[in-house]
Design an enzyme around this catalytic site. Structure first.
Site, PDB file in Angstrom:
ATOM      1  NE  ARG A  95      -3.499   2.397   3.128  1.00 34.12           N
ATOM      2  CZ  ARG A  95      -4.174   3.050   3.337  1.00 34.12           C
ATOM      3  NH1 ARG A  95      -4.852   1.759   4.247  1.00 34.12           N
ATOM      4  NH2 ARG A  95      -4.432   3.822   3.467  1.00 34.12           N
ATOM      5  CG  ASN A 149     -11.159  -1.470  -0.202  1.00 33.14           C
ATOM      6  OD1 ASN A 149     -12.419  -0.532  -1.830  1.00 33.14           O
ATOM      7  ND2 ASN A 149     -11.065  -0.515   0.253  1.00 33.14           N
ATOM      8  CB  CYS A 170     -17.969   0.049  -0.072  1.00 32.71           C
ATOM      9  SG  CYS A 170     -16.958   1.914   0.022  1.00 32.71           S
ATOM     10  CG  HIS A 200     -13.891   4.201  -2.659  1.00 32.18           C
ATOM     11  ND1 HIS A 200     -12.864   3.397  -2.901  1.00 32.18           N
ATOM     12  CD2 HIS A 200     -14.760   3.455  -2.349  1.00 32.18           C
ATOM     13  CE1 HIS A 200     -12.765   2.860  -0.692  1.00 32.18           C
ATOM     14  NE2 HIS A 200     -13.795   3.062  -0.552  1.00 32.18           N
ATOM     15  CE1 TYR A 253     -11.569   6.532  -1.290  1.00 33.14           C
ATOM     16  CE2 TYR A 253     -13.552   6.372   0.113  1.00 33.14           C
ATOM     17  CZ  TYR A 253     -12.013   6.144   0.081  1.00 33.14           C
ATOM     18  OH  TYR A 253     -11.631   5.161   0.477  1.00 33.14           O
TER      19      TYR A 253
END
Lengths: 438, 438, 438, 438
Positions: A95, A149, A170, A200, A253
């Site tokens: 990540r 995700n 989500c 998102h 987002y």
């Protein structure tokens, strides 16, 4: 009657205690008899810690649920009723890379959107495809509840390439409902939001309080500077004229799309202070969480867990399982096959929409055409997602390049090429589907 | 039998001699008896010069065509058979502003795409709407051939808000055919390109030489660095991997979308040298052209005209008129109502497509779904265009703001707001449809 | 340069001399070197007769074309440039059954529509599928020009289940153009009809004479009793109010749908006179034709051929081949993939539409939505066709039953079941794909 | 807080006591203060009888609801919260005609489908349009709950031509759920049916018992001869092979389409016995009902009401009002705007679908494409409905003729013309929108 068998892929995650808590809160509705926590060898220590905590939690609640751990998933999946996917390929180190690589080229570095989400999808899809092949074989009737995700892209892939029954989850929509409720000073249960969009990338087209439209009132709060963000997204104020022209409630987002430059500056500023990216902070939070989990006195979900960005995700997953199991036809906002819900998109793509959930799955409520103000962004991101799925499954370099070029956060074809080069090189252990490309 | 009556709105344009030349070349097929050149008072001098040149050209060619000038359009339109629109509201000074305002905010400054094209549409649409009301009244059977830019948006507006029969024209497709022919070393007539997209956003999906597919061969030329640009667009080389991944021939304007940063740097560099924008160069070219036109010895289209960006535009217009008049069913690439041609777009929007042209108008050849690699961009630009038409007709500030936010060349909502502020302020004499907004 | 190789499946057909004539008329444009006539053993005598006639015709025209016969198709197909399909599985005896079975239940008995066309499709599809497998292997670049009926359904099947490049042909549209020209007293070449619909279910939405709309004038002729039928369809006059309300030119086959009862009465009346069905008449015509063909003095297409219902079919096929070979972009009305042409139908179904034909195939001209007055019939017949293809390929009894129930000429589910029973039983030698069903 | 005001158009209907009963059963959830029963002068006596009964019923239930009667609707509508439409233009005499006229031409005579429903729509639409204009003016926030038949066509018209918020209701879906529950021997509440289609043309695509699919089990009951019909439809057994091939649960009205001949024979047989049509029987039932209603001892809904075909209709209406008022998000099967729910139909047409009902209205659950087995019938009937609305609003003879020709129960254009002639002539007092046509 035999109780339910639950398999959790990525069982050693710090989210697991929330899952356990979710089952405890719904003890009267969900007769669970076994929970299998599956993880990889590298996560053995964390898996041991959360399994022990889960056992203490169920015992403390007086529930007779067997908690088992496994490093090989077929036994765990065998005849499972529900499979929960919450794994992270490459862990937080991967990540950190996802967040850093784009920034080298002045592009947003974020875990699930932009090139960061793209890289995560490339790593995750081959693993998820393998898991689905096992589910098809060992638990063909199971429901797969996914919150790995990028949840929308993963759900899209499972719909296109497997026979597994999946619902993608989500926490953004529930977060928005809860934020709107807070702004209006009412209980969340009195709020309904007509959501439209993709994972998102979801807008609240209209907001209702006890069924009465209050969209403008909510927009006014936002125009007046009230915040509606999440732990992992910089809380930059959106312009009042922009909000009025939009006429809908953006999701947190959306800042990445509507305030690209501003967010980028903020990210770069933070990063240049030497604080690392969000991954670095999460590593700290995780370390602390596992320290807390390891306390053998603890037999409840610790408060600290809510600091984690994905809070309430796991509770949402258990709530969804309850609606399926009890055929209760509650409305959840989930990732499902479009089937005409948004009539501007093909039937066979995955969208995020309010859906009635019962034993036969999730049925989205029809929306109709996309407004012109959001059509471009939705179409662009959906095309990007489809190309990403195709690239991740085929390992074709040129499809991957097109996917990244189509991502609205990437500024030029040349930038896309450079970012893709770095992603492929620095993730090469995970991206074996791609042929070497110098 | 009475000959054809042609009315040219913006008749004083430097393009008019090419129009005249087009009629001369087709003398055997188009029995024109009158050409009315209409312009505004401010253009009186230029109008006089081109009218005189046109008269000399027809006389020189031995053709008996009356050339008339007018500053009031109803007489010119009365029972006209064809109306050609080639006017420019605000002239080149307004264009200079369109090109400069966005650059202040590090956004592409271009005449027809991005915020520049948006501003031009806002200025042009009210005027075009007035013209169409006059055509509906005075020449209801006339065909309107539009090459006033942004041609796609103007055609979209006329389709939505009037009963005028319009075909929108652009010289990009013929330019691409001619460039491909040059690369392959063959006559243009042997090349067919399957075009897909919108005005100034068109891809050559496949290229055929004598009906045989040669797309890859043409792409290879481009990968090897061969150029396919236009006078008004910086000739930056496109990356070979990008071209391979796209698998289609991009149009020159695609550089603005696929090489946004690079083009912007180039624009800023040129501007900072003090050379002004493209408008400045065009002013020079125009000055020179009118000097040449004014030479009473001249009775032919002068070679210098081809330096102008829109070269061949006017010849394409006359060629189109010939196909309509003679019902000859030639294929032209024009702006028409979609009607299912691109099945991913609504029936009622305007696209640019290969169309069979005869006396009953232009019928586009079906294309099917958009590929994912271009779907996002096409949908985004089409939504932007629809919002622009709505904003220009209604004069609503918030719709204008949404339009600009949706434009893929604008980086953030805040930037859009600042650019819109400048556009509205600096064009206030033209944008009377907008209520004052501080 | 090597000349073209043509393979004709069903080469012993009485239509072949028209094909030969078509090649002779286009000698300057189509450099054919070999024509292979392929047929089954049972047709050996007829094949010999037409091959001999074809040879005499080419010789008489001074053309050097080899005519070969074959009972095994792979050699004939090997590297063929064009394959023409004009075969009839089961011959005219099977056709007689197709026409008679439905009449037993008071349902229209017709060769290509209703249960008769359905039975013909069930017999033809397995054979065509085999042929296509051979084309894929031996002549992958060949164009398949199909006029085996039901031409629309056959083309649909080839599009769905093979990789063969097919264009489906029908003589109804050219027949309508020619009839309209006759009514208006002008040359066919001056008439354009905007066709919309499916094979044998096509409407002339608008008619143009030299590009000017004359639809109402043509409708008035029909209202006044002028006829527009074909050899094989009873010439019943359509009601004037019906025609006015429709506002389009129906095709001859529309009588079966709009005048079902009247046509049925006519059919039954004729049949009860002991004259048999249309098949019986055609058998007579064929016997006579082959007698004529066998005359060794004959080296031209005999006039008698025009009595046959499918006259001009074969000439249309050669004309189509010429447009492909010469990349001449003429407009033909053919069966092609929809691709959005009719936006009320899915992209992937076959329709009959005006199409520009060149070396890369046929591109239909966009039409848009179906009017409500024809939407129901088009949708119904297209669904029937899709179910028929599915049934013929799978051999599934229940799919076949649904197909027949969906056919608009079948009055009830029970009738469909009885007719299907008879079809399966009386065609059992041909319908081996169906499992026995008592 | 003020209680709810309800206006009932057609208040003198024999259904009104069920309405009253519905409000009594939901006394805890629906705080009604006034009910206005509106009718025409000719219905004065019946209106008096039902109003008196309703008063006794509310008094008997200890509820304080004012019951008012009116012959002029504006006062009744003024600020009404809910308007219920249950009127019948022309009464049962007109219905008798609707049933008889088609039978003269051997066409199904039925109140809501075929030419009978068409005639009813032509009479009802102008009246409903007037009512809607009054609602727009006097009760713009009111919800209109329509169960005036043909309910789907009426709802379609209101959506297209007014701003009134309407939900169209039908008792077929609840009847099917209740019949399936009976067959399976379970409570209705445990059954869910995925309905797809239009009003009176709805299929149960899948049936679920406690969320588990039991479609095949239910089909088997039907194959074994179990009945699922309604009071007003002859109970003819459907063929087992047909049911298997369909794979869905047909609605009772489907007999008219799948067993057209058989039903027609049955209708003619009954009619020729001199028993009249269904209208005649209903007149008897109604006479008896009003005799019972007039008993001043009666203060409950009498059992005899359930003999009426539309039983439970009114209870469904009150249940719907309760879901709206209480924002309770229950699932009702209602007539709503498509909005993509069935992706094979345009967004803007009305369909009948499972919908979540709350204060903001009814949101249908997405279905996707229509299967080929039902696509033709749905498309045909929807096109017929759209043409009927257009004809009824415009009064255009030719549109009416096209509508009737498109109706799948009418066998030929000539039959349509004769039936239309009779309808226009015999309903001339009601069909003032049509210009005289001999």
């Amino acid at each position: 009657m035999k109780g339910l068998k639950i398999a959790v892929i990525g069982g050693g995650s710090s989210y697991t205690p929330e899952l356990a808590d979710g089952f405890i809160k719904r003890a009267d509705r969900l007769p669970v008899s076994e929970i299998w926590l599956v993880d990889i060898e590298a996560g053995r220590e964390k898996l041991g810690i959360v399994a022990a905590l889960a056992k203490r939690m169920f015992a403390g609640a007086g529930m007779n649920i067997e908690v088992k751990t496994a490093f090989e998933r077929t036994t765990a999946l065998e005849n499972a009723d529900y499979v929960i996917a919450q794994f992270r390929v490459g862990g937080l180190w991967a990540r950190a890379l996802d967040e850093q690589i784009p920034m080298r080229y002045r592009v947003i570095g974020q875990e699930t959107t932009g090139p960061g989400g793209f890289a995560k999808a490339l790593r995750t899809i081959p693993v998820m495809l393998d898991i689905c092949r096992d589910i098809e074989k060992h638990a063909p009737k199971a429901w797969l509840i996914n919150f790995t995700n990028p949840s929308g892209i993963i759900t899209e892939m499972v719909h296109r390439h497997t026979n597994v029954k999946i619902i993608g989850l989500c926490n953004v929509p529930i977060g928005m409902v809860s934020n709107v409720a807070r702004l209006l000073g009412v209980e969340s249960s009195r709020i309904t939001i007509d959501f439209v969009g993709l994972n998102h990338l979801i807008w609240g087209k209209d907001v209702y309080l006890d069924g009465e439209k209050v969209t403008e009132r909510v927009l006014q709060y936002l125009c007046d500077g009230e915040s509606m963000t999440m732990k992992n997204i910089p809380d930059l104020k959106m312009d009042a004229d922009f909000l009025k022209s939009l006429g809908m409630i953006p999701c947190p987002y959306h800042r990445y799309y509507y305030m690209t430059e501003e967010i980028l500056e903020e990210e770069l500023k933070e990063f240049n202070k030497g604080k690392g990216t969000r991954a670095t902070q999460v590593m700290e939070v995780e370390k602390e969480l596992f320290r807390v989990y390891n306390n053998i006195q603890l037999d409840k979900k610790p408060e600290q867990l809510e600091k984690r960005g994905g809070a309430f995700y796991s509770d949402a997953a258990v709530s969804l399982i309850s609606s399926i199991y009890n055929n209760s036809k509650d409305i959840h906002t989930v990732n499902v096959r479009n089937n005409g819900t948004i009539s501007s998109l093909p039937d066979d793509v995955v969208i995020e929409a309010n859906s009635v959930v019962g034993s036969s799955g999730a049925r989205p409520l029809a929306i109709g055409r996309l407004d012109d103000s959001i059509n471009g962004l939705v179409q662009t991101v959906k095309s990007y997602e489809l190309l990403t799925v195709k690239a991740a499954v085929s390992g074709d370099y040129y499809t991957a390049l097109q996917a990244l070029i189509c991502n609205p956060l990437v500024k030029s074809a040349n930038t896309a090429k450079m970012i893709l080069g770095d992603i492929l090189k620095e993730n090469e252990n995970y991206l074996t589907q791609f042929r070497a490309k110098s």
